[in-house]
Design an enzyme around this catalytic site. Structure first.
Site, PDB file in Angstrom:
ATOM      1  N   CYS A 283      -5.014 -27.865   6.047  1.00  0.00           N
ATOM      2  CA  CYS A 283      -3.684 -27.199   6.828  1.00  0.00           C
ATOM      3  C   CYS A 283      -3.033 -28.156   7.756  1.00  0.00           C
ATOM      4  O   CYS A 283      -3.743 -29.003   8.224  1.00  0.00           O
ATOM      5  CB  CYS A 283      -4.106 -25.820   7.327  1.00  0.00           C
ATOM      6  SG  CYS A 283      -4.749 -25.905   9.102  1.00  0.00           S
TER       7      CYS A 283
ATOM      8  N   ASP B  60      -7.667  -8.162   0.342  1.00  0.00           N
ATOM      9  CA  ASP B  60      -6.530  -8.390   1.526  1.00  0.00           C
ATOM     10  C   ASP B  60      -7.474  -7.878   2.683  1.00  0.00           C
ATOM     11  O   ASP B  60      -8.489  -7.149   2.709  1.00  0.00           O
ATOM     12  CB  ASP B  60      -5.476  -7.013   1.420  1.00  0.00           C
ATOM     13  CG  ASP B  60      -5.948  -5.952   1.799  1.00  0.00           C
ATOM     14  OD1 ASP B  60      -5.693  -5.555   3.088  1.00  0.00           O
ATOM     15  OD2 ASP B  60      -6.491  -5.070   0.913  1.00  0.00           O
TER      16      ASP B  60
ATOM     17  N   CYS C  68      -5.007 -28.746  11.217  1.00  0.00           N
ATOM     18  CA  CYS C  68      -5.924 -29.394  11.272  1.00  0.00           C
ATOM     19  C   CYS C  68      -5.484 -30.750  10.899  1.00  0.00           C
ATOM     20  O   CYS C  68      -6.387 -31.912  11.471  1.00  0.00           O
ATOM     21  CB  CYS C  68      -7.001 -29.040   9.886  1.00  0.00           C
ATOM     22  SG  CYS C  68      -8.054 -27.422  10.608  1.00  0.00           S
TER      23      CYS C  68
ATOM     24  N   CYS D 140     -10.491 -29.075   6.457  1.00  0.00           N
ATOM     25  CA  CYS D 140      -9.435 -28.211   5.980  1.00  0.00           C
ATOM     26  C   CYS D 140      -7.946 -29.208   5.862  1.00  0.00           C
ATOM     27  O   CYS D 140      -7.945 -30.234   6.433  1.00  0.00           O
ATOM     28  CB  CYS D 140      -9.061 -27.284   6.956  1.00  0.00           C
ATOM     29  SG  CYS D 140      -7.783 -26.041   6.907  1.00  0.00           S
TER      30      CYS D 140
ATOM     31  N   HIS E 127      -4.451 -22.150  10.340  1.00  0.00           N
ATOM     32  CA  HIS E 127      -5.596 -22.373   9.786  1.00  0.00           C
ATOM     33  C   HIS E 127      -6.463 -21.554   9.215  1.00  0.00           C
ATOM     34  O   HIS E 127      -6.952 -21.603   7.986  1.00  0.00           O
ATOM     35  CB  HIS E 127      -6.473 -23.087  11.121  1.00  0.00           C
ATOM     36  CG  HIS E 127      -7.844 -23.392  10.587  1.00  0.00           C
ATOM     37  ND1 HIS E 127      -8.319 -24.403   9.754  1.00  0.00           N
ATOM     38  CD2 HIS E 127      -9.089 -22.539  10.745  1.00  0.00           C
ATOM     39  CE1 HIS E 127      -9.557 -24.222   9.611  1.00  0.00           C
ATOM     40  NE2 HIS E 127     -10.083 -23.289   9.959  1.00  0.00           N
TER      41      HIS E 127
ATOM     42  N   ASP F 262       0.882  -1.188   0.194  1.00  0.00           N
ATOM     43  CA  ASP F 262       0.124   0.053   0.165  1.00  0.00           C
ATOM     44  C   ASP F 262       0.907   1.169  -0.057  1.00  0.00           C
ATOM     45  O   ASP F 262       2.164   1.085   0.187  1.00  0.00           O
ATOM     46  CB  ASP F 262      -1.007  -0.144   1.104  1.00  0.00           C
ATOM     47  CG  ASP F 262      -0.356   0.036   2.461  1.00  0.00           C
ATOM     48  OD1 ASP F 262       0.937   0.221   2.492  1.00  0.00           O
ATOM     49  OD2 ASP F 262      -0.701  -0.201   3.572  1.00  0.00           O
TER      50      ASP F 262
END
Lengths: 379, 379
Positions: free
Chosen positions: A334, A276, A337, A332, A363, A88
């Site tokens: 990930c 974002d 998990c 999930c 996660h 930004d």
């Protein structure tokens, strides 16, 4: 460079070609405010299959500073992150974080919220900083009206942002225009991008005026700024629904700073490509996890009625999880998990282990990225 | 079960056979006080090649509590850690952490430092808790004299510890003796171990008396407790040098709670097999890193003069590292050293990113484990 590969209704599936690689859109960009996504390393971000991250010019300008980041060879090198980075412009943070700031036509003078040092940020210095960072996508410097500002202030901010857009473009074009390369990455043949930011609060006519002015200058992409700042969701929806279809079809569209999963779905359906938000990382650190109510493989966010029942927010510190040995989210994929029960994660939060923050962040970031994967699949 | 495979001088290379696997000694055990090595997951510990971790009965007794840990199926299952776990007895923490405690012959009554709840810990309840945790190595409950206590208090604590050793042994033997298995892991054919703790402060005769009493009871291993509590290093060396050679040769010897790398080398050379210490993890969180001065592959800690010049402590927040793009430790094979420059790690500490704590911890734990690897190689 941007290509639209497929559309469904207003929604678009596309491809953003940047110096550090190709980004498939619609995309969510995890936020690495100070040069790291909170609790996660660059290698963690790669494992999570993040395609692009966002970093904040304001924070990097304070530490390691403009000369510092130059000397360190830019942000990719510094944080050992090989993929694209969007920065930004610092405009928003100057207003929301600095202890004191004074806006003139030239730019903003502000006091560092760290050590009180006086720093001036102008469209020119913002772009120069982003060039030193080596960003793949740079944002114009803009004047951001506060959430509750009146129409007059929104009009002033929008018009000043347009003038600052021209000046931002001028510096960027002078440096990148001729060579078509980032001065920090002369070996990379793909040109970095500069995005303009549409302002105007919740006033449709101001937003349209802002968009027209930016298109006239001619940016590589266009962002909708100044929303997700506390206005009712319906107001943000109304503006995006009206403005997104008017934005150039051949350029990426970026909704700044939002939002909840169902909001992102709404904006994608309105034709937005990039997002974002601090929610997945910040909520994780407070023990609030985004979990799937449906198998994401079977979830079609683009067709049918919009709803928010595809997921829920789980407050993992809740007493009811004390002996719950099931995974946080069986849908999930990930690391958290795959390895961690609800009971164990709850315990880690209860006893104050900072491992809890990391496991929860892994996660939540994966939830958002997976959501975008499925959104892309269904367009 | 324990086997000595090789000796060099007093130093021993051995193998500890435990329900959850084999541990090569001499070994360092990272500390998972509340069920996690601070900042690291169980999977991280496996990647770092930790063979065994230490957890604290006192902390687990407070949260998730005795009934909790039972209901959760023990600590291995709870934290998803497949390898051996050693638990201390809670004795030390009761004295160092609880708000108020009262020692009687029966045991200790103390107030939880979390919520003030009154809890009683006795030799029997400590062993029962460790059985519920499912530890591979359990420690007897002991009475720990404060660092500056006089000889009389040390004698009292040593003698009470001996009586408590007998009671600890009694409970353990009643449960594990007949079946030769942990009641929590009846499928595992290897017997868990119970260690006695030698007390007596820096008084050699008290230490010898303590050791004799413990050997009479007959433990699976023997620990030297009550050192590394602020006494001069020479005093600790004197006691270990005198006591270690008198400890049974066919049983593992464990120095509790120490120490600096060169101290561990000293104790190994005196014949000690097992170590635990908060230094690598705590120092990491304060930005102090252990780095090799020599290639560990060429380091021979067992032969020649003892010295501490094989490593140094690096204070990564030091200004001199602000533009230092070299790895933290070029001799180290950890994830942090493979991915992170000194400048970047310094920045993460400076801006308060908790990722810094994790990256530093990964390195320091790996340093200690690598040090032990090389110690084993050179015996």
């Amino acid at each position: 460079m941007f290509e639209v590969l497929q559309t469904k209704g207003q929604a678009r599936r596309g491809r953003l070609i940047l110096p550090h690689g190709v980004v498939e859109t619609p995309i969510f960009m995890p936020i690495a405010t100070k040069g790291a996504v909170k609790t996660l390393s660059s290698q963690d971000m790669e494992k999570l299959e993040a395609q692009i991250i966002l970093s904040n010019t304001y924070h990097l300008l304070l530490r390691p500073g403009f000369e510092g980041i130059k000397k360190l060879g830019g942000l990719h090198h510094f944080m050992n992150w090989p993929k694209p980075i969007l920065t930004d412009s610092g405009g928003y943070q100057v207003f929301s974080l600095s202890k004191m700031n004074k806006t003139k036509e030239e730019g903003v003078i502000f006091q560092s919220h760290i050590d009180g040092a006086r720093i001036e940020l102008t469209p020119e210095s913002s772009i120069e900083t982003q060039l030193a960072i080596g960003s793949d996508i740079m944002m114009q410097f803009d004047d951001v009206a506060a959430g509750g500002a009146d129409r007059e202030r929104h009009e002033e901010a929008m018009e000043r942002s347009l003038r600052w857009a021209r000046r931002s473009f001028g510096v960027f074009d002078a440096v990148v225009g001729a060579s078509g390369r980032s001065p920090l990455h002369p070996d990379m043949t793909v040109r970095p991008s500069l995005f303009g930011i549409i302002q105007g609060g919740t006033h449709e006519d101001l937003r349209e005026c802002s968009l027209r002015g930016l298109v006239e200058i001619g940016f590589d992409g266009y962002a909708i700024g100044g929303l997700s700042v506390g206005e009712p969701r319906e107001e943000a929806f109304r503006i995006v629904d009206a403005i997104a279809p008017q934005m150039p079809v051949d350029k990426p569209r970026y909704f700044m700073g939002g939002g909840m999963p169902e909001e992102i779905v709404h904006y994608v359906r309105a034709g937005v490509d990039m997002f974002d938000c601090v929610l997945p990382t910040r909520n994780a650190r407070h023990g609030t996890l985004f979990v799937w109510n449906v198998d994401p493989e079977n979830w079609n966010p683009i067709e049918g009625e919009e709803n928010d029942n595809f997921y829920q927010q789980m407050h993992i510190t809740n007493e009811k999880f004390v002996f719950d040995e099931s995974p946080i989210d069986p849908f999930c994929d990930c690391e958290t998990c795959k390895t961690t029960s609800k009971a164990y994660l709850r315990h880690l939060f209860q006893v104050g282990e900072i491992l809890a923050l990391r496991l929860a962040t892994v996660h939540n970031v994966r939830f958002y990225l997976r959501m975008m994967e499925q959104i892309r699949k269904t367009i």
